[in-house]
Design a protein around this motif. Structure first.
Motif, PDB file in Angstrom:
ATOM      1  N   LEU A  66      -5.260  -4.563  27.471  1.00 18.32           N
ATOM      2  CA  LEU A  66      -5.857  -3.754  26.405  1.00 18.32           C
ATOM      3  C   LEU A  66      -5.101  -3.977  25.102  1.00 18.32           C
ATOM      4  O   LEU A  66      -5.697  -4.005  24.019  1.00 18.32           O
ATOM      5  N   ALA A  67      -3.781  -4.174  25.201  1.00 19.58           N
ATOM      6  CA  ALA A  67      -3.003  -4.464  24.000  1.00 19.58           C
ATOM      7  C   ALA A  67      -3.424  -5.818  23.428  1.00 19.58           C
ATOM      8  O   ALA A  67      -3.539  -5.975  22.210  1.00 19.58           O
ATOM      9  N   HIS A 111       9.686  -9.134  22.494  1.00 17.54           N
ATOM     10  CA  HIS A 111       8.273  -8.809  22.696  1.00 17.54           C
ATOM     11  C   HIS A 111       7.551 -10.076  23.095  1.00 17.54           C
ATOM     12  O   HIS A 111       7.690 -11.098  22.426  1.00 17.54           O
ATOM     13  N   SER A 112       6.805  -9.999  24.203  1.00 21.55           N
ATOM     14  CA  SER A 112       6.174 -11.225  24.692  1.00 21.55           C
ATOM     15  C   SER A 112       4.842 -10.891  25.335  1.00 21.55           C
ATOM     16  O   SER A 112       4.623  -9.768  25.780  1.00 21.55           O
ATOM     17  N   PRO A 113       3.945 -11.874  25.403  1.00 15.06           N
ATOM     18  CA  PRO A 113       2.640 -11.609  26.030  1.00 15.06           C
ATOM     19  C   PRO A 113       2.734 -11.414  27.536  1.00 15.06           C
ATOM     20  O   PRO A 113       1.817 -10.879  28.137  1.00 15.06           O
ATOM     21  N   PHE A 114       3.791 -11.884  28.145  1.00 17.57           N
ATOM     22  CA  PHE A 114       3.989 -11.663  29.588  1.00 17.57           C
ATOM     23  C   PHE A 114       5.485 -11.506  29.812  1.00 17.57           C
ATOM     24  O   PHE A 114       6.285 -11.866  28.950  1.00 17.57           O
ATOM     25  N   ALA A 153       2.281 -11.372  19.266  1.00 15.41           N
ATOM     26  CA  ALA A 153       3.160 -11.022  20.391  1.00 15.41           C
ATOM     27  C   ALA A 153       2.371 -10.805  21.673  1.00 15.41           C
ATOM     28  O   ALA A 153       2.942 -10.816  22.758  1.00 15.41           O
ATOM     29  N   SER A 154       1.055 -10.573  21.554  1.00 18.26           N
ATOM     30  CA  SER A 154       0.270 -10.439  22.782  1.00 18.26           C
ATOM     31  C   SER A 154      -0.563 -11.690  23.021  1.00 18.26           C
ATOM     32  O   SER A 154      -1.439 -11.694  23.862  1.00 18.26           O
ATOM     33  N   VAL A 155      -0.315 -12.754  22.270  1.00 14.54           N
ATOM     34  CA  VAL A 155      -1.103 -13.967  22.461  1.00 14.54           C
ATOM     35  C   VAL A 155      -0.214 -15.113  22.966  1.00 14.54           C
ATOM     36  O   VAL A 155      -0.170 -15.382  24.151  1.00 14.54           O
ATOM     37  N   ASP A 156       0.523 -15.736  22.045  1.00 18.22           N
ATOM     38  CA  ASP A 156       1.292 -16.894  22.488  1.00 18.22           C
ATOM     39  C   ASP A 156       2.640 -17.004  21.786  1.00 18.22           C
ATOM     40  O   ASP A 156       3.255 -18.051  21.832  1.00 18.22           O
ATOM     41  N   ARG A 157       3.082 -15.927  21.133  1.00 15.19           N
ATOM     42  CA  ARG A 157       4.372 -16.004  20.449  1.00 15.19           C
ATOM     43  C   ARG A 157       5.347 -15.002  21.044  1.00 15.19           C
ATOM     44  O   ARG A 157       4.941 -14.022  21.670  1.00 15.19           O
ATOM     45  N   GLY A 213      -0.067   2.086  22.819  1.00 14.22           N
ATOM     46  CA  GLY A 213       1.059   1.623  22.013  1.00 14.22           C
ATOM     47  C   GLY A 213       1.908   0.562  22.694  1.00 14.22           C
ATOM     48  O   GLY A 213       3.067   0.379  22.337  1.00 14.22           O
ATOM     49  N   TRP A 214       1.342  -0.150  23.621  1.00 14.84           N
ATOM     50  CA  TRP A 214       2.065  -1.228  24.322  1.00 14.84           C
ATOM     51  C   TRP A 214       2.533  -2.282  23.322  1.00 14.84           C
ATOM     52  O   TRP A 214       1.744  -2.795  22.534  1.00 14.84           O
ATOM     53  N   ARG A 215       3.836  -2.610  23.332  1.00 14.08           N
ATOM     54  CA  ARG A 215       4.368  -3.592  22.384  1.00 14.08           C
ATOM     55  C   ARG A 215       4.831  -4.857  23.094  1.00 14.08           C
ATOM     56  O   ARG A 215       5.446  -5.707  22.484  1.00 14.08           O
TER      57      ARG A 215
END
Lengths: 176, 466
Positions: free
Chosen positions: B186-187, A33-36, A136-140, B208-210
């Motif tokens: 949005l996530a 799981h990653s931000p990009f 996981a949606s920021v920087d980790r 629910g985007w992971r």
């Protein structure tokens, strides 16, 4: 009861390396799981190529075919109108709508196909229960694995810590 | 200096020294802050425009299109001008988000969400006019081929039916493309939210985007393919719009240069409106570190090129009128520059050909206020251009006894002002509620450059602080 183990990493390379190692040791159900998007994650997880391009091609061809059929049916077959002797099936005049419907169906296939292939929408997932998973949606960069009854969670936890995980958590599939 | 600097360019694409987390706080922060007084003032002003739109639309529906200035021969006037204008504006959004993506133009990243959002609302505004113009708007659904008991189908040899399909496809595809790009952001917004209701609202929108590798690979593939599909679509839409004119026999319309001429005009006006919106937004939301002078500089260069394409079209149009030797066409060409609409024609030439020449100067291109003023003039010029094409041609038809100049009524003007109000109201809501700068793509771009120094020539400095 199935359990999930999640581990946080500081850099994409370490999470990729951890995924590669764990996969080599036979652990299944791995995910990152990653931000990009991370380059190389498909190989590390052994994912097959995405089926989206095929879906878009089918959608586009079906849309274009439907567009031509629709215009032929309406103007040449079901209710033919003779306009100054012009051919009923006037293919050049049908081109714009054939193209538009091809694009429309192809785009719909890309969009909805993506959500079907990614099994979304799914508003809740066990990995969201892990503390700090928000990063996981920021920087980790997180690694998750679903553990079967045969896997020893403590063993996996120790391996992840060795591979450079900043923290490791175990979350149960069903929550009270 | 960290960021993405090209040694050949003075301004970097990204001028920030924040790390990923701080950049996220910076770019999403304004969503959590209560709206400021200036926002409310602009919102109320544009909402009152929507009120005006409602009044004018109800009046039109109740009393018919006779309340407008339209007559015979000028049966298409303000409404169709505005339809073409709004559709054209939408095209820059697709151009920036799709075509520049395919050409790997990194600078598009910071501004693509702005442009795509603008596209959606511009196409909504455009879509209102043909329906309002129908006279019997409650029959608008007759354009859709549905199995009616009357067994009457649309006439698919008509450019107006093509238009319906082109514009509705364009709106749908733009919406899908916009939302697909928005889901990871949005996530990010869901994960950054502090209150429970915010987390629920953005959580539902994020579906629910992971950020899973399984999501990303499908997302990337779908996003790229949508860009590939949107690219020919945007060209086809304005081509079809221009065919509404080109396949008729009206002098000044019946011309094969119309499709490329209209597409270039669309890109021109669209970039101008992106600049008009982005310059104040960049200032008010303090986005200077992600939308730099480099972006303005590049947008001006595109406008300069498109300005020349449009100038070429004006020239060829006039030349062909005389080269073709048709008396009515020649009369019209003279009438445009000397007749009733001469002021509009020369104002068009000034705004669309003379004004963009200022963009040869790099000082102008890098001065936000100068670019802003020029972009407004270009928008006015593009409006006048469509007005001259539509009204001057119709008012100067084949039969001199039918010639009649056009004058708009208050309803015409109110509908136009009303759609402007609608557009700005929607835009203000969007910049308040949604991540207006694509955070995910900016982070990916920084990361790519940090990991691949060989990209240095393309994107510059490799020191990105982490």
């Amino acid at each position: 009861m199935r359990r999930w183990i999640v581990a946080e990493f500081a850099a994409p390379e370490t999470s990729l390396e951890a995924a590669r190692r764990l996969r080599a040791s036979g652990l299944t159900g791995l995910d990152l799981h990653s931000p990009f998007p991370i380059e190389g994650s498909d190989e590390a997880l052994g994912l097959r190529p995405s089926p989206i391009p095929g879906a878009v091609l089918c959608g586009g061809l079906i849309g274009a075919g439907f567009g031509y059929w629709l215009q032929w049916f309406c103007n040449a077959h079901d209710f033919p109108i003779n306009v100054g002797g012009r051919p009923l099936q006037s293919a050049p005049a049908f081109v714009p709508i054939v193209f538009e419907l091809g694009v429309l169906f192809g785009s719909a296939a890309a969009f909805f196909g993506m959500f079907v292939a990614a099994r979304l929408p799914r508003l809740h997932h066990p990995v969201f229960e892990a503390d700090g998973f928000r990063s996981a949606s920021v920087d980790r960069f997180w690694l998750s694995a679903s553990l079967g009854p045969g896997d020893d969670p403590e063993h996996v936890r120790a391996r992840l810590a060795d591979l450079g995980a900043l923290r490791v958590e175990i979350v149960p599939e069903e929550n009270p | 200096m960290p960021g993405l600097a090209d040694p050949l360019e003075r301004d970097p694409v990204l001028a920030t020294d924040r790390d990923d987390a701080a950049l996220g706080d910076r770019l999403l922060g304004y969503v959590w802050q209560p709206p400021r007084r200036a926002w409310w003032a602009m919102f109320l002003l544009s909402a009152s425009g929507v009120g005006l739109l409602g009044i004018a639309a109800v009046y039109t529906f109740g009393w018919g299109v006779g309340t407008w200035g339209v007559q015979i021969p000028v049966a298409w006037a303000f409404a169709i001008t505005e339809f073409v204008w709004w559709i054209g504006i939408g095209h820059a959004g697709t151009l920036i988000s799709a075509i520049l993506l395919l050409f790997l133009q990194r600078w598009r990243t910071s501004i693509n969400r702005f442009a795509e959002t603008m596209t959606l609302f511009a196409v909504m505004c455009a879509g209102m006019f043909p329906v309002l113009h129908l006279g019997r708007p409650w029959f608008a659904y007759w354009l859709i081929p549905y199995p009616a008991t009357m067994r009457v189908w649309p006439q698919f040899r008509s450019a107006l039916v093509w238009d319906m399909f082109a514009v509705s496809t364009y709106f749908t595809v733009s919406l899908l493309f916009w939302y697909l790009g928005l889901v990871p952001d949005l996530a990010a917004l869901r994960d950054a939210s502090q209150r429970r209701w915010q987390r629920i609202a953005y959580g539902i929108l994020a579906l629910g985007w992971r950020g899973s590798a399984r999501h990303w690979r499908h997302h990337r593939s779908a996003y790229l393919l949508l860009a590939g599909l949107a690219t020919p679509l945007v060209v086809s839409v304005h081509t079809v719009v221009s065919m509404d004119f080109a396949i008729s026999l009206v002098p000044g319309w019946h011309s094969t240069i119309f499709p490329p001429y209209f597409v270039a005009g669309a890109v021109f006006s669209g970039f101008a409106l992106v600049a008009t919106l982005i310059i104040p937004a960049r200032r008010f939301l303090r986005l200077g570190e992600v939308i730099t002078l480099r972006h303005l500089d590049n947008m001006c260069k595109v406008m300069l090129v498109m300005g020349w394409v449009v100038a070429y079209a004006y020239l060829v149009e006039t030349f062909l009128a005389f080269y073709g030797g048709d008396r009515v066409e020649m009369q019209l060409a003279v009438d445009r520059v000397r007749g009733h609409y001469a002021v509009a024609t020369w104002a068009t030439v000034f705004c669309n050909v003379v004004v963009p020449q200022a963009f040869w100067s790099s000082r102008v291109r890098r001065s936000p206020i100068a670019v802003w003023i020029a972009s407004i003039l270009i928008n006015v010029g593009m409006y006048l251009e469509r007005y001259v094409i539509i009204v001057a041609s119709l008012a100067h038809d084949f039969v001199p006894s039918a010639w009649r100049p056009f004058a708009p009524t208050w309803v015409d003007v109110s509908l136009y002002v009303g759609t402007l109000g609608f557009f700005f109201m929607m835009f203000l809501l969007a910049i308040k509620l949604l991540p207006i700068v694509p955070l995910t793509e900016i982070r990916e771009m920084r990361h790519e450059v940090a990991r691949a120094p060989e990209l240095g020539v393309l994107a510059g400095s490799t020191e990105v602080s982490r």
